[in-house]
Motif scaffolding. Structure first.
Motif, PDB file in Angstrom:
ATOM      1  N   MET A   1      -4.000   6.705  -0.653  1.00 39.10           N
ATOM      2  CA  MET A   1      -4.998   5.630  -0.770  1.00 39.10           C
ATOM      3  C   MET A   1      -5.387   5.312  -2.038  1.00 39.10           C
ATOM      4  N   VAL A   2      -4.959   5.916  -2.946  1.00 35.90           N
ATOM      5  CA  VAL A   2      -5.545   5.740  -4.279  1.00 35.90           C
ATOM      6  C   VAL A   2      -4.762   4.340  -4.931  1.00 35.90           C
ATOM      7  N   PRO A   3      -3.529   4.349  -5.136  1.00 36.77           N
ATOM      8  CA  PRO A   3      -2.801   3.223  -5.397  1.00 36.77           C
ATOM      9  C   PRO A   3      -2.935   1.974  -4.462  1.00 36.77           C
ATOM     10  N   VAL A   4      -3.125   2.346  -3.119  1.00 34.39           N
ATOM     11  CA  VAL A   4      -3.554   1.329  -1.979  1.00 34.39           C
ATOM     12  C   VAL A   4      -4.813   0.587  -2.473  1.00 34.39           C
ATOM     13  N   GLN A   5      -5.823   1.402  -2.649  1.00 29.36           N
ATOM     14  CA  GLN A   5      -7.386   0.920  -3.019  1.00 29.36           C
ATOM     15  C   GLN A   5      -6.943   0.024  -4.257  1.00 29.36           C
TER      16      GLN A   5
END
Length: 460
Positions: free
Chosen positions: A330-334
């Motif tokens: 979710m970190v790179p996605v956000q």
């Protein structure tokens, strides 16, 4: 469809002391929101006993939070980008604080259901405003670390917030965790009010009407692809997460204390993992990084849902692996999602996207509940949840290619303390030598227009 290649991140794009101060403020908001979101589930047994609730009533209390957050986020998309981000954040967070207070004071099912609905509505909208602040304030090369730090609040909530809340409930009753959380939220609100500068760079003199602005967001093909991506990404994670605790407890005959140990270990590993992934997402192409971690999450969803009965340490290792990759992706996605929309309609885009994610969050337990049977023992059907999660994860890996960065209108740092349009729709006249981040926290100076050394560090 594939996204254009991302440029390599510039070397030496360090986060300054002033920026870390802003990140800590946002982390505090997200921490209180996450504790409020997750504490209701381990309190289920106590609430059912003390309030004489039926199982279906407790399920409504849990799901009301997610559905309310989704509806409120969708409604907020009509107005989110028409106000200072700070104003929106403070208003929604104040509503969240009061709603959490009401949760602690609720003496029956109806009042608790209403309070949880309000907490979800205000908390979900505050979370949208929070992420919009990150997108407006931090340049692309820093968004991964900023997003990762804020999102790590979920792991901190699992490590510290849940055990503390359960202890308070045991000592002082079911309402104590919410009352203490409301008091903490009030303190955080005061800090945000005094320390966070205005964020107005997204405001423009000429904006379309609200319906036209909403139509612009929901008719954009890139945005629609991003919404579909978010839906499948969240759906797979929460189908597993919603039943993993009850399933492992029933499978092994564990107590709540053993489950608490399990979540503590998994939460600690997730905190470390998200910090590492946050740094990696500012050094490597984020789409590639997501697909690597997302593939690992697909595999771990199958592994964790096929666990046979066994010792606690085995489950802790497997569950930690699942949570690290599920949360880490979710970190790179956000960071990617924050770049899909420009500052002009980033708030509306993030509002709709959050509504889609909450819809997936509300749907996931229904799917898992239809597939899993916990009684009579042994529990069955959880392996089917794993296959559903694997399919949705595979779909998200494909749809990630639609996350194209929007053309930059201007430097994201220009959003800080930018002039708001006056009644004529023109910017206020002032001598603005550069964006100011830490201005409200600094002592008065004889020459206020002259940047202080602290401010210079922030914008360097």
């Amino acid at each position: 469809m594939t996204a254009p290649a991302e440029p390599s991140q510039p070397p030496g794009a360090h986060i300054s002391r002033g920026e870390w101060g802003l990140i800590l403020l946002l982390m505090a908001i997200q921490f209180t929101h996450m504790v409020d979101f997750v504490i209701i589930m381990p309190l289920g047994g106590r609430l059912i006993d003390e309030l004489s609730l039926k199982e279906a009533q407790f399920a409504h209390i849990v799901s009301a939070y997610a559905w309310a957050a989704g509806v409120a986020s969708l409604a907020a998309s009509f107005v989110m980008d028409r106000f200072d981000r700070k104003t929106v954040l403070l208003t929604m967070y104040a509503g969240f604080t009061l709603s959490t207070l009401f949760c602690g004071l609720a003496a029956g099912y109806e009042l608790l259901l209403l309070s949880r609905t309000l907490a979800g509505a205000f908390g979900g909208t505050a979370a949208v405003a929070l992420m919009s602040v990150i997108g407006d304030v931090f340049p692309p090369e820093k968004r991964g670390r900023a997003s990762g730090a804020v999102m790590s609040s979920f792991a901190v909530a699992s490590i510290a917030g849940l055990p503390a809340g359960l202890m308070l409930a045991e000592w002082f009753g079911r309402g104590a965790p919410f009352l203490v959380l409301a008091a903490l939220s009030a303190l955080v609100w005061a800090l945000v009010w005094s320390k966070l500068p205005p964020v107005r760079g997204h405001l423009t003199a000429n904006r379309p009407n609200r319906w036209a602005e909403f139509g612009e967001v929901v008719s954009n093909r890139t945005y629609l692809g991003a919404f579909a991506f978010s839906f499948f990404l969240v759906l797979g994670t929460f189908t597993v997460a919603s039943f993993i605790g009850p399933y492992l407890k029933a499978l092994n005959g564990w107590t709540e204390r053993q489950l608490a140990q399990l979540y503590f270990v998994a939460g600690a590993c997730t905190l470390v993992g998200m910090t590492v992934v946050g740094r990696l997402s500012d050094k490597f192409p984020r789409l590639t990084l997501f697909r690597v971690i997302g593939s690992a999450a697909l595999l771990m969803a199958v592994v964790v849902t096929h666990l046979p009965p066994g010792p606690l340490w085995v489950a802790a290792v497997v569950m930690s692996g699942f949570m690290v990759v599920a949360a880490g992706r979710m970190v790179p996605v956000q960071a990617l999602l924050l770049g899909v929309a420009g500052p002009k309609n980033r708030g509306a885009f993030m509002s709709v996207n959050t509504a889609v994610q909450h819809a997936a969050t509300g749907l996931a337990p229904l799917i898992a509940g239809a597939l899993v049977t916990l009684n009579p023992l042994p529990p069955v059907g959880f392996e089917n949840v794993g296959w559903v999660a694997a399919v949705t994860a595979a779909v998200s890996l494909v749809l990630a290619g639609v996350l194209k960065p929007a053309p930059a209108d201007k430097s994201p740092l220009d959003a800080i303390d930018a002039p708001a349009p006056d009644a004529r729709g023109l910017p206020e006249a002032h001598d603005n030598r550069g964006p100011v981040v830490a201005k409200p926290a600094l002592p008065a100076r004889d020459t206020p227009d002259e940047p202080t050394p602290e401010i210079a560090k922030v914008v360097s």
